[in-house]
Design a protein around this motif. Structure first.
Motif, PDB file in Angstrom:
ATOM      1  N   TYR A   8      10.263 -87.537 -13.926  1.00 24.09           N
ATOM      2  CA  TYR A   8       9.297 -87.674 -12.793  1.00 24.09           C
ATOM      3  C   TYR A   8       9.391 -86.790 -11.534  1.00 24.09           C
ATOM      4  O   TYR A   8      10.733 -86.904 -11.039  1.00 24.09           O
ATOM      5  N   SER A   9       8.498 -86.064 -11.056  1.00 25.66           N
ATOM      6  CA  SER A   9       8.755 -85.227  -9.691  1.00 25.66           C
ATOM      7  C   SER A   9       8.780 -86.429  -8.448  1.00 25.66           C
ATOM      8  O   SER A   9       8.472 -87.618  -8.624  1.00 25.66           O
ATOM      9  N   ALA A  10       9.482 -85.915  -7.468  1.00 28.24           N
ATOM     10  CA  ALA A  10       9.719 -86.512  -6.399  1.00 28.24           C
ATOM     11  C   ALA A  10       8.308 -86.743  -5.653  1.00 28.24           C
ATOM     12  O   ALA A  10       8.196 -88.000  -5.235  1.00 28.24           O
ATOM     13  N   ASP A  11       7.216 -86.185  -5.875  1.00 28.77           N
ATOM     14  CA  ASP A  11       5.882 -86.222  -5.289  1.00 28.77           C
ATOM     15  C   ASP A  11       5.328 -87.609  -6.024  1.00 28.77           C
ATOM     16  O   ASP A  11       4.923 -88.497  -5.266  1.00 28.77           O
ATOM     17  N   PHE A  12       5.583 -87.699  -7.326  1.00 28.52           N
ATOM     18  CA  PHE A  12       4.902 -88.713  -8.075  1.00 28.52           C
ATOM     19  C   PHE A  12       5.667 -90.008  -7.746  1.00 28.52           C
ATOM     20  O   PHE A  12       4.984 -91.241  -7.570  1.00 28.52           O
ATOM     21  N   LYS A  13       6.999 -89.992  -7.582  1.00 24.29           N
ATOM     22  CA  LYS A  13       7.822 -91.164  -7.168  1.00 24.29           C
ATOM     23  C   LYS A  13       7.145 -91.645  -6.090  1.00 24.29           C
ATOM     24  O   LYS A  13       7.258 -92.742  -5.588  1.00 24.29           O
ATOM     25  N   ALA A  14       7.270 -90.843  -4.815  1.00 30.06           N
ATOM     26  CA  ALA A  14       6.903 -91.165  -3.468  1.00 30.06           C
ATOM     27  C   ALA A  14       5.456 -91.692  -3.463  1.00 30.06           C
ATOM     28  O   ALA A  14       5.025 -92.857  -2.694  1.00 30.06           O
ATOM     29  N   LYS A  15       4.566 -90.997  -4.384  1.00 31.98           N
ATOM     30  CA  LYS A  15       3.178 -91.807  -4.556  1.00 31.98           C
ATOM     31  C   LYS A  15       3.350 -93.015  -4.885  1.00 31.98           C
ATOM     32  O   LYS A  15       2.565 -94.144  -4.266  1.00 31.98           O
ATOM     33  N   VAL A  16       3.932 -93.254  -6.073  1.00 33.10           N
ATOM     34  CA  VAL A  16       4.031 -94.664  -6.300  1.00 33.10           C
ATOM     35  C   VAL A  16       4.823 -95.617  -5.697  1.00 33.10           C
ATOM     36  O   VAL A  16       4.128 -96.830  -5.466  1.00 33.10           O
ATOM     37  N   ALA A  17       5.688 -95.272  -4.975  1.00 29.37           N
ATOM     38  CA  ALA A  17       6.413 -96.089  -4.191  1.00 29.37           C
ATOM     39  C   ALA A  17       5.781 -96.485  -2.905  1.00 29.37           C
ATOM     40  O   ALA A  17       5.485 -97.752  -2.442  1.00 29.37           O
ATOM     41  N   LEU A  18       4.771 -95.549  -2.308  1.00 29.33           N
ATOM     42  CA  LEU A  18       3.804 -95.666  -1.214  1.00 29.33           C
ATOM     43  C   LEU A  18       2.721 -96.964  -1.632  1.00 29.33           C
ATOM     44  O   LEU A  18       2.519 -97.786  -0.870  1.00 29.33           O
ATOM     45  N   GLU A  19       2.325 -96.682  -2.788  1.00 26.57           N
ATOM     46  CA  GLU A  19       1.397 -97.735  -3.349  1.00 26.57           C
ATOM     47  C   GLU A  19       2.107 -98.942  -3.614  1.00 26.57           C
ATOM     48  O   GLU A  19       1.361-100.050  -3.188  1.00 26.57           O
ATOM     49  N   ALA A  20       3.177 -99.081  -3.886  1.00 28.63           N
ATOM     50  CA  ALA A  20       4.030-100.311  -4.131  1.00 28.63           C
ATOM     51  C   ALA A  20       4.149-100.931  -2.494  1.00 28.63           C
ATOM     52  O   ALA A  20       4.036-102.060  -2.610  1.00 28.63           O
ATOM     53  N   LEU A  21       4.621-100.265  -1.787  1.00 30.36           N
ATOM     54  CA  LEU A  21       4.768-100.881  -0.140  1.00 30.36           C
ATOM     55  C   LEU A  21       3.612-101.190   0.094  1.00 30.36           C
ATOM     56  O   LEU A  21       3.462-102.228   1.126  1.00 30.36           O
ATOM     57  N   ARG A  22       2.408-100.618   0.060  1.00 32.08           N
ATOM     58  CA  ARG A  22       1.133-101.063   0.610  1.00 32.08           C
ATOM     59  C   ARG A  22       0.725-102.542   0.008  1.00 32.08           C
ATOM     60  O   ARG A  22       0.206-103.253   0.797  1.00 32.08           O
TER      61      ARG A  22
END
Length: 96
Positions: A8-22
């Protein structure tokens, strides 16, 4: 039969992590939404939280490193100049 791991790309991981943090969706819902395992969501969220301190701490460290490297560059330029003068002097002295 060999199966390759999906990367998985870093962008995808960041997107998922931000959604999880929200916190709008649960970990299981996010995993189902993005077709990944729920432990990956938790791990990426954990990495994002750990990395946040580095974002703010790196600014002062980067500024100190920049100052240090600028001083080192000035020192090296001075040494280069000195060596050029010595080389030219010795070339003239030897008759070249």
């Amino acid at each position: 039969m060999t199966s390759k791991r999906k990367r998985y790309s870093a962008d995808f991981k960041a997107k998922v992590a931000l959604e999880a943090l929200r916190g709008d969706l649960t970990t299981a819902q996010l995993a189902a939404k993005h077709s990944i395992h729920h432990t990956m969501v938790g791990e990426w969220k954990k990495q994002a939280l750990e990395g946040l301190t580095a974002v703010f701490a790196d600014r002062s460290a980067a500024q100190e490193a920049a100052k240090s490297s600028e001083a080192e560059i000035e020192k090296l330029h001075a040494k280069i100049g000195q060596l050029l003068v010595e080389r030219d002097f010795l070339a003239k002295a030897s008759g070249r």
